[in-house]
Write a protein that holds these residues in place. Structure first.
Motif, PDB file in Angstrom:
ATOM      1  N   LYS A   1       3.040   6.326 -15.630  1.00 36.20           N
ATOM      2  CA  LYS A   1       1.837   5.629 -15.204  1.00 36.20           C
ATOM      3  C   LYS A   1       1.205   6.384 -14.048  1.00 36.20           C
ATOM      4  CE  LYS A   1       3.402   0.890 -16.369  1.00 36.20           C
ATOM      5  NZ  LYS A   1       2.325   0.526 -17.311  1.00 36.20           N
ATOM      6  N   THR A   2      -0.080   6.130 -13.832  1.00 33.81           N
ATOM      7  CA  THR A   2      -0.805   6.691 -12.697  1.00 33.81           C
ATOM      8  C   THR A   2      -1.530   5.556 -11.978  1.00 33.81           C
ATOM      9  OG1 THR A   2      -2.932   7.069 -13.794  1.00 33.81           O
ATOM     10  CG2 THR A   2      -1.223   8.755 -14.087  1.00 33.81           C
ATOM     11  N   GLY A   3      -2.196   5.905 -10.883  1.00 32.23           N
ATOM     12  CA  GLY A   3      -2.982   4.906 -10.160  1.00 32.23           C
ATOM     13  C   GLY A   3      -4.045   4.251 -11.019  1.00 32.23           C
ATOM     14  N   CYS A   4      -4.476   4.945 -12.064  1.00 27.96           N
ATOM     15  CA  CYS A   4      -5.489   4.368 -12.964  1.00 27.96           C
ATOM     16  C   CYS A   4      -4.946   3.177 -13.755  1.00 27.96           C
ATOM     17  CB  CYS A   4      -6.004   5.437 -13.921  1.00 27.96           C
ATOM     18  SG  CYS A   4      -6.953   6.756 -13.118  1.00 27.96           S
ATOM     19  N   ASP A   5      -3.617   3.031 -13.800  1.00 26.10           N
ATOM     20  CA  ASP A   5      -3.008   1.913 -14.529  1.00 26.10           C
ATOM     21  C   ASP A   5      -2.821   0.674 -13.674  1.00 26.10           C
ATOM     22  OD1 ASP A   5      -2.524   3.280 -17.077  1.00 26.10           O
ATOM     23  OD2 ASP A   5      -1.093   4.492 -15.937  1.00 26.10           O
ATOM     24  N   LEU A   6      -3.091   0.776 -12.374  1.00 26.30           N
ATOM     25  CA  LEU A   6      -2.949  -0.393 -11.511  1.00 26.30           C
ATOM     26  C   LEU A   6      -3.901  -1.504 -11.958  1.00 26.30           C
ATOM     27  CD1 LEU A   6      -2.664   1.260  -7.993  1.00 26.30           C
ATOM     28  CD2 LEU A   6      -1.153  -0.552  -8.825  1.00 26.30           C
ATOM     29  N   PRO A   7      -3.433  -2.750 -12.013  1.00 22.91           N
ATOM     30  CA  PRO A   7      -4.306  -3.850 -12.446  1.00 22.91           C
ATOM     31  C   PRO A   7      -5.303  -4.268 -11.379  1.00 22.91           C
ATOM     32  CG  PRO A   7      -2.153  -4.709 -11.837  1.00 22.91           C
ATOM     33  CD  PRO A   7      -2.049  -3.205 -11.767  1.00 22.91           C
ATOM     34  N   VAL A   8      -5.082  -3.834 -10.138  1.00 21.21           N
ATOM     35  CA  VAL A   8      -5.969  -4.205  -9.032  1.00 21.21           C
ATOM     36  C   VAL A   8      -6.241  -2.960  -8.194  1.00 21.21           C
ATOM     37  CG1 VAL A   8      -5.385  -6.656  -8.785  1.00 21.21           C
ATOM     38  CG2 VAL A   8      -3.894  -4.920  -7.759  1.00 21.21           C
ATOM     39  N   ASP A   9      -7.224  -3.077  -7.282  1.00 15.46           N
ATOM     40  CA  ASP A   9      -7.487  -1.977  -6.360  1.00 15.46           C
ATOM     41  C   ASP A   9      -8.010  -2.545  -5.047  1.00 15.46           C
ATOM     42  OD1 ASP A   9      -7.783   0.659  -5.359  1.00 15.46           O
ATOM     43  OD2 ASP A   9      -8.193   1.375  -7.390  1.00 15.46           O
ATOM     44  N   SER A  10      -8.253  -1.663  -4.085  1.00 14.69           N
ATOM     45  CA  SER A  10      -8.480  -2.111  -2.710  1.00 14.69           C
ATOM     46  C   SER A  10      -9.786  -2.874  -2.523  1.00 14.69           C
ATOM     47  CB  SER A  10      -8.435  -0.921  -1.755  1.00 14.69           C
ATOM     48  OG  SER A  10      -9.405   0.038  -2.100  1.00 14.69           O
ATOM     49  N   HIS A  11     -10.776  -2.686  -3.393  1.00  9.73           N
ATOM     50  CA  HIS A  11     -11.998  -3.500  -3.271  1.00  9.73           C
ATOM     51  C   HIS A  11     -11.673  -4.974  -3.447  1.00  9.73           C
ATOM     52  CE1 HIS A  11     -11.449  -3.061  -7.559  1.00  9.73           C
ATOM     53  NE2 HIS A  11     -12.495  -3.817  -7.853  1.00  9.73           N
ATOM     54  N   GLN A  12     -10.668  -5.256  -4.268  1.00  8.43           N
ATOM     55  CA  GLN A  12     -10.276  -6.648  -4.477  1.00  8.43           C
ATOM     56  C   GLN A  12      -9.456  -7.173  -3.305  1.00  8.43           C
ATOM     57  OE1 GLN A  12      -8.554  -5.409  -8.176  1.00  8.43           O
ATOM     58  NE2 GLN A  12      -9.974  -6.656  -9.400  1.00  8.43           N
ATOM     59  N   LEU A  13      -8.712  -6.277  -2.629  1.00  5.60           N
ATOM     60  CA  LEU A  13      -7.993  -6.692  -1.422  1.00  5.60           C
ATOM     61  C   LEU A  13      -8.989  -7.067  -0.329  1.00  5.60           C
ATOM     62  CD1 LEU A  13      -5.090  -6.887  -0.177  1.00  5.60           C
ATOM     63  CD2 LEU A  13      -5.554  -4.638   0.818  1.00  5.60           C
ATOM     64  N   ILE A  14     -10.020  -6.251  -0.139  1.00  6.16           N
ATOM     65  CA  ILE A  14     -11.066  -6.583   0.835  1.00  6.16           C
ATOM     66  C   ILE A  14     -11.740  -7.890   0.453  1.00  6.16           C
ATOM     67  CG2 ILE A  14     -13.243  -5.813   1.852  1.00  6.16           C
ATOM     68  CD1 ILE A  14     -12.311  -2.922   1.349  1.00  6.16           C
ATOM     69  N   ALA A  15     -11.949  -8.092  -0.848  1.00  4.56           N
ATOM     70  CA  ALA A  15     -12.590  -9.322  -1.319  1.00  4.56           C
ATOM     71  C   ALA A  15     -11.767 -10.559  -0.987  1.00  4.56           C
ATOM     72  CB  ALA A  15     -12.834  -9.239  -2.823  1.00  4.56           C
ATOM     73  N   LEU A  16     -10.427 -10.427  -0.916  1.00  7.49           N
ATOM     74  CA  LEU A  16      -9.586 -11.567  -0.562  1.00  7.49           C
ATOM     75  C   LEU A  16      -9.848 -12.046   0.862  1.00  7.49           C
ATOM     76  CD1 LEU A  16      -6.114 -10.655  -2.133  1.00  7.49           C
ATOM     77  CD2 LEU A  16      -7.901 -12.111  -3.081  1.00  7.49           C
ATOM     78  N   CYS A  17     -10.496 -11.210   1.669  1.00 10.43           N
ATOM     79  CA  CYS A  17     -10.831 -11.598   3.046  1.00 10.43           C
ATOM     80  C   CYS A  17     -12.112 -12.430   3.119  1.00 10.43           C
ATOM     81  CB  CYS A  17     -10.998 -10.365   3.919  1.00 10.43           C
ATOM     82  SG  CYS A  17      -9.532  -9.317   4.009  1.00 10.43           S
ATOM     83  N   ALA A  18     -12.925 -12.402   2.079  1.00  5.73           N
ATOM     84  CA  ALA A  18     -14.214 -13.100   2.080  1.00  5.73           C
ATOM     85  C   ALA A  18     -14.015 -14.614   2.201  1.00  5.73           C
ATOM     86  CB  ALA A  18     -14.981 -12.764   0.791  1.00  5.73           C
ATOM     87  N   PRO A  19     -14.971 -15.284   2.830  1.00  2.68           N
ATOM     88  CA  PRO A  19     -16.193 -14.792   3.483  1.00  2.68           C
ATOM     89  C   PRO A  19     -16.023 -14.529   4.969  1.00  2.68           C
ATOM     90  CG  PRO A  19     -16.260 -17.177   3.392  1.00  2.68           C
ATOM     91  CD  PRO A  19     -14.934 -16.767   2.785  1.00  2.68           C
ATOM     92  N   ARG A  20     -14.788 -14.364   5.436  1.00  4.06           N
ATOM     93  CA  ARG A  20     -14.539 -14.171   6.872  1.00  4.06           C
ATOM     94  C   ARG A  20     -15.029 -12.793   7.327  1.00  4.06           C
ATOM     95  NH1 ARG A  20      -8.474 -14.594   6.397  1.00  4.06           N
ATOM     96  NH2 ARG A  20      -9.034 -14.036   4.251  1.00  4.06           N
ATOM     97  N   PRO A  21     -15.469 -12.677   8.571  1.00  2.00           N
ATOM     98  CA  PRO A  21     -15.987 -11.392   9.073  1.00  2.00           C
ATOM     99  C   PRO A  21     -14.932 -10.287   9.017  1.00  2.00           C
ATOM    100  CG  PRO A  21     -16.617 -13.188  10.550  1.00  2.00           C
ATOM    101  CD  PRO A  21     -15.650 -13.764   9.560  1.00  2.00           C
ATOM    102  N   THR A  22     -15.236  -9.227   8.267  1.00  2.00           N
ATOM    103  CA  THR A  22     -14.292  -8.137   8.018  1.00  2.00           C
ATOM    104  C   THR A  22     -14.975  -6.812   8.337  1.00  2.00           C
ATOM    105  OG1 THR A  22     -13.294  -9.453   6.245  1.00  2.00           O
ATOM    106  CG2 THR A  22     -12.760  -7.096   6.313  1.00  2.00           C
ATOM    107  N   PHE A  23     -14.450  -6.086   9.313  1.00  2.00           N
ATOM    108  CA  PHE A  23     -15.071  -4.864   9.828  1.00  2.00           C
ATOM    109  C   PHE A  23     -14.189  -3.683   9.430  1.00  2.00           C
ATOM    110  CE2 PHE A  23     -17.863  -3.375  13.505  1.00  2.00           C
ATOM    111  CZ  PHE A  23     -17.568  -2.027  13.386  1.00  2.00           C
TER     112      PHE A  23
END
Length: 513
Positions: free
Chosen positions: A397-419
Motif C-alpha cells: 500500500k501507499t499513502g494514496c490508499d489511506l481512507p482519510v487525509d489531513s484536510h479532513q483532520l483540519i475539518a474535525l476542528c470546525a467551526p472553532r478558530p484554527t490557525f
C-alpha cells in the motif's frame, strides 16, 4: 566524590542545577535503539509486513532523495471527500456532519492513522506542587507548578506524572483565556529569598560544607565577606523592551492571556522504545500495543486534555477559552488534540508537516514512509505502517490508499478558530515540511467550516488550482486562518497575529485592574 557532592549542592542552591544538560551515553542510546527496533519489528509481524519502503532523505545526492519537484508532488491528486458519507450521501447540513460524517472520519483516523484511546485509561489526580508570585518583565503573574499523577495501582512498575506549569497575569480581571503549549515547563522568574533569608541560607550552607570537610573553614575565614549563595538579578522595570517580537509567552501575558507549558515526555517518550512505558505502556501493562492502539501524538493530546480537566476547576482560568499550540511534531500533536477534543476553543498549529496539516498523499519532502519507519512510527497507530509496505500478506500500500487525509483532520476542528502557521525555507522552515501541501489541505477543509456557519480562507475550495500566497500575506478573516511568516521553524512571528485574530472570535477583551 566529595567535590562532586559539593558541586551538586552549590548548583542546587544557585539555581543552575535544573538547567544542567545530562546527555545519554552511547550505551543508553544503543539500548533505546535496540528496544525501538524490537517494538517496530513486533508491529510489522502483527501486520504481516515483511518489508517497508525506505523513507526519504533531504540529501539530494542520495538514492532515496526527497522529491522537491511540484510537478511530481501529487501522484493521486483526488482527495477523499470530506462532505460525502461512506454510503455516498452528500452532507447537506450540520446535522449530517455531526451525526454521520464526522463520526465516520473520527473512526477512520483512529483506526488507520493516530490510534484509538483505550477504554481503561486510569484517572489522573492533579496537585499544585508549588504556587509562586513572580514578575515576567513588567507583568505580575501567578505561577502554579502542576503534577498530574496517573493512577498506576493496576501496574505499579510504570509511573506516569504529567508535568505542567500554569502562568496567568495578575494585573487583569479574571478568569483569563489560556493557551496550552507543548514544551519544557519552567518557572519564568522564580521569587527569591529576601536579603535576610539569604544570609540565613549562607550561614547554614557554610556550616554544612565545613561539617563535610573541616578544611573549608580556613577558606571561609580567609574570605569572611564571601557568600556562596547569591541572588539572581531581579526584574528591571525600567529596562527598554528588546527590538523585535517579544517571546510568545510574554505576548500572551501582555494581551491578558495565561499559558500552560506541558512536557510531552512526561506523558509518553518520543521514541519507539518508549511504547512499552509511559501512559501507553501503563495501560498495556508493559506489553506491546495492538495495530489500532494510540501512538505518541494521540497520547500527548490525551495529556493536554487532562490538563484541560484541571483548568476547568481553576478559578483563575476561563476554561471555555482554552487553546492548544505546538510547533513541528508538537504542531502535529496540537492539531490532533484539537481535532479529537472539542472542548478546545482554538488552535495555533505551527510547522506541523506530515502527520499534521500536510497532506499524506503528497510526495514532497517528508513521506509516509518516513512516518512509518522506526524513528517516527511511535507517533502514529501501528496500522499506519501498512501504507509504507513494500511486501506484506495483503500486498503493498501507499499513502494514496489511506481512507482519510489531513484536510479532513483540519475539518474535525470546525467551526472553532484554527490557525495554520508556517515559516519559510530560507530561514529554516524547510521544504521538507511541504508548506504547499498544508495550504492545499487547509483550502480543502474550508468546505466544512462554511457548512457550519464559519468562514474559511476566503478563496475557492479548489485545492489543485488555488496558489499559495506569498509569505507575510494575512488570510485571517475567518475562523480558518493561514499565515506563512518570514521566520524559521517556529510560530513565534505569528503570535502577534494569532492573539488579535482569536480575540476577535472569542470576544475576549483585556480588562486591566
Amino acid at each position: 566524590m566529595k567535590a562532586l557532592h559539593y558541586l551538586v549542592l552549590i548548583l542546587m542552591f544557585t539555581g543552575f542545577y535544573g538547567n544542567a544538560q545530562f546527555f545519554l551515553s552511547p550505551e543508553e542510546r544503543d539500548s533505546i535503539d535496540r528496544f525501538g527496533r524490537i517494538n517496530h519489528e513486533n508491529m510489522m509481524q502483527q501486520l504481516g509486513i515483511t518489508e517497508l519502503r525506505r523513507g526519504r532523505t533531504p540529501d539530494q545526492s542520495a538514492e532515496n532523495a526527497a522529491n522537491y519537484d511540484q510537478s511530481k508532488a501529487d501522484p493521486c491528486p483526488e482527495l477523499p471527500e470530506v462532505l460525502v458519507t461512506k454510503k455516498g450521501k452528500k452532507v447537506e447540513d450540520a446535522n449530517d456532519w455531526w451525526n454521520i460524517r464526522r463520526p465516520e472520519l473520527v473512526e477512520d483516523f483512529e483506526r488507520e492513522v493516530y490510534g484509538r484511546l483505550p477504554k481503561n485509561i486510569p484517572d489522573v489526580t492533579w496537585t499544585v506542587k508549588v504556587e509562586d508570585k513572580e514578575f515576567v518583565r513588567r507583568t505580575p503573574v501567578i505561577v502554579k507548578q502542576l503534577v498530574g499523577h496517573v493512577d498506576n495501582s493496576s501496574y505499579p512498575s510504570i509511573n506516569v506524572d504529567i508535568n505542567a506549569m500554569l502562568v496567568v497575569p495578575a494585573n487583569v480581571e479574571g478568569p483569563v483565556p489560556v493557551l496550552i503549549m507543548f514544551g519544557r515547563p519552567s518557572f519564568p522568574a522564580p521569587a527569591q529569598p529576601s536579603q535576610e533569608d539569604m544570609e540565613t541560607l549562607n550561614t547554614s550552607f557554610k556550616e554544612l560544607m565545613i561539617k563535610h570537610d573541616p578544611k573549608l573553614k580556613a577558606i571561609f575565614d580567609k574570605y569572611p565577606a564571601y557568600s556562596p549563595i547569591t541572588r539572581l538579578p531581579g526584574p528591571n522595570f525600567w529596562e527598554p523592551l528588546p527590538e523585535g517580537d517579544l517571546p510568545s509567552t510574554e505576548q500572551l501575558l501582555n494581551a491578558g492571556w495565561g499559558y500552560v507549558t506541558l512536557d510531552p515526555s512526561s506523558i509518553q517518550a518520543d521514541n519507539s522504545a518508549g511504547l512499552t512505558h509511559g501512559i501507553i505502556g501503563l495501560v498495556n501493562k508493559g506489553q506491546p500495543r495492538k495495530p489500532d492502539e494510540w501512538g505518541a501524538l494521540r497520547a500527548w493530546g490525551w495529556g493536554a486534555s487532562r490538563v484541560l480537566d484541571y483548568l476547568e476547576g481553576d478559578e483563575l482560568v476561563n476554561a471555555k477559552k482554552v487553546g492548544i499550540e505546538g510547533v513541528s511534531r508538537y504542531g502535529k500533536a496540537a492539531l490532533v488534540t484539537m481535532a479529537f477534543d472539542q472542548r478546545f476553543a482554538t488552535g495555533l498549529i505551527g510547522s506541523s508537516g506530515k502527520g499534521g496539516a500536510t497532506l499524506h498523499r503528497r510526495s514532497y519532502g517528508e513521506s509516509v514512509e518516513n512516518l512509518a519507519g522506526m524513528g517516527a512510527s511511535h507517533w502514529m497507530a501501528g496500522n499506519y505502517m501498512k501504507y509504507a509496505s513494500a511486501k506484506a500478506s495483503f500486498g503493498s500500500k501507499t499513502g494514496c490508499d489511506l481512507p482519510v487525509d489531513s484536510h479532513q483532520l483540519i475539518a474535525l476542528c470546525a467551526p472553532r478558530p484554527t490557525f495554520i502557521s508556517y515559516g519559510i525555507p530560507e530561514q529554516g522552515d524547510a521544504h521538507w515540511l511541504d508548506q504547499k501541501g498544508s495550504y492545499m489541505a487547509t483550502i480543502a477543509a474550508g468546505e466544512v467550516f462554511k457548512l457550519l456557519g464559519a468562514k474559511d480562507l476566503g478563496v475557492s475550495n479548489d485545492y489543485m488550482q488555488e496558489e499559495m500566497p506569498p509569505y507575510n500575506t494575512d488570510m485571517l478573516d475567518g475562523e480558518l486562518a493561514w499565515r506563512q511568516h518570514d521566520g524559521g521553524h517556529t510560530d513565534w512571528p505569528n503570535m502577534k497575529h494569532f492573539i488579535p485574530w482569536v480575540n476577535n472570535f472569542l470576544e475576549y477583551q483585556k480588562a486591566p485592574r
